[in-house]
Write a protein that holds these residues in place. Structure first.
Motif, PDB file in Angstrom:
ATOM      1  N   GLN A 170       0.384  -1.003  -0.241  1.00  0.00           N
ATOM      2  CA  GLN A 170      -0.129  -0.083   0.396  1.00  0.00           C
ATOM      3  C   GLN A 170       0.488   1.288  -0.371  1.00  0.00           C
ATOM      4  O   GLN A 170       0.995   2.120  -0.384  1.00  0.00           O
ATOM      5  N   SER A 171       2.002   1.485   0.736  1.00  0.00           N
ATOM      6  CA  SER A 171       2.793   2.072   0.923  1.00  0.00           C
ATOM      7  C   SER A 171       3.521   2.924  -0.159  1.00  0.00           C
ATOM      8  O   SER A 171       3.689   3.271  -1.070  1.00  0.00           O
TER       9      SER A 171
ATOM     10  N   LEU B 241       2.907   1.646  -3.635  1.00  0.00           N
ATOM     11  CA  LEU B 241       1.828   1.734  -4.409  1.00  0.00           C
ATOM     12  C   LEU B 241       1.559   3.616  -4.707  1.00  0.00           C
ATOM     13  O   LEU B 241       1.036   4.238  -4.902  1.00  0.00           O
ATOM     14  N   LYS B 242       0.957   3.989  -2.868  1.00  0.00           N
ATOM     15  CA  LYS B 242       1.049   5.753  -3.192  1.00  0.00           C
ATOM     16  C   LYS B 242       1.905   5.914  -3.014  1.00  0.00           C
ATOM     17  O   LYS B 242       1.814   7.147  -4.087  1.00  0.00           O
ATOM     18  N   GLU B 243       3.412   5.571  -2.968  1.00  0.00           N
ATOM     19  CA  GLU B 243       4.279   6.584  -2.795  1.00  0.00           C
ATOM     20  C   GLU B 243       4.770   6.272  -4.548  1.00  0.00           C
ATOM     21  O   GLU B 243       4.957   7.809  -5.607  1.00  0.00           O
ATOM     22  N   TYR B 244       4.670   5.585  -5.281  1.00  0.00           N
ATOM     23  CA  TYR B 244       4.840   5.599  -6.909  1.00  0.00           C
ATOM     24  C   TYR B 244       3.709   6.421  -7.452  1.00  0.00           C
ATOM     25  O   TYR B 244       4.479   6.742  -8.136  1.00  0.00           O
ATOM     26  N   LYS B 245       2.386   6.563  -7.166  1.00  0.00           N
ATOM     27  CA  LYS B 245       1.612   7.245  -7.922  1.00  0.00           C
ATOM     28  C   LYS B 245       1.973   8.930  -7.347  1.00  0.00           C
ATOM     29  O   LYS B 245       1.543   9.412  -8.643  1.00  0.00           O
ATOM     30  N   THR B 246       2.412   9.309  -6.387  1.00  0.00           N
ATOM     31  CA  THR B 246       2.372  10.191  -6.147  1.00  0.00           C
ATOM     32  C   THR B 246       3.493  10.684  -6.928  1.00  0.00           C
ATOM     33  O   THR B 246       3.377  11.507  -7.015  1.00  0.00           O
TER      34      THR B 246
END
Length: 169
Positions: free
Chosen positions: A105-106, A108-113
């Protein structure tokens, strides 16, 4: 005189408001950038999902996933763990998979951000503008969805055109 000034101020305000709205219109280029981020992110999620599957299916300890499912069902209940005869080696392997899942989750969030914040890829301003437009206008959302579907179809077609790797035979 006061009415003339108010009237002039009203027209100036309306002109400025119209200019601001023109500035906020979403272009096809904005939609294409946004769609590209969505497709790129979707590909990344798929690669991480495949990585997770490989961690389970390719690990001899999990016997193709069957043992993983047994351990997962017993996890957290010492009686069930003992009944399933879960070894320390299996516990270690299961914890590695569990840690990977929890970190996703973290990651993926970091990648999309990162994709969103990169001005060359999309940029936060464009992201926010397109997001607002898709919420405000279903036609914009439909156009975006169509672009994303076309990009995915193109990628799938390109992937299908690539000959399968052989073992040098």
């Amino acid at each position: 005189m006061k009415k003339v000034l108010l009237f002039g101020a009203l027209f100036a305000f309306l002109g400025f408001a119209a200019y601001a709205q023109d500035e906020e219109k979403v272009t096809d280029e904005d939609l294409a950038k946004y769609a590209n981020v969505e497709v790129t992110f979707d590909n990344y999620v798929n690669s991480k999902t495949e990585e997770l599957k490989a961690m389970i299916l390719e690990n001899e300890i999990f016997q193709g996933g069957a043992r993983y499912n047994e351990i997962k069902a017993a996890w957290g209940d010492e009686a069930k763990m003992a009944e399933a005869k879960v070894t320390e080696e299996e516990k270690t392997a299961f914890i590695a998979v569990k840690d990977f899942q929890e970190s996703l989750q973290s990651v993926l969030k970091e990648y999309k951000t990162g994709l969103i914040m990169d001005e060359e890829i999309l940029g936060a301003g464009t992201y926010n503008k397109v997001l607002a437009a898709t919420k405000a206008d279903p036609a914009v959302q439909e156009k975006l969805d169509t672009m994303i579907a076309e990009m995915k179809a193109k990628q799938a077609a390109e992937k299908a055109d690539i000959p399968a790797e052989t073992d040098g035979q």
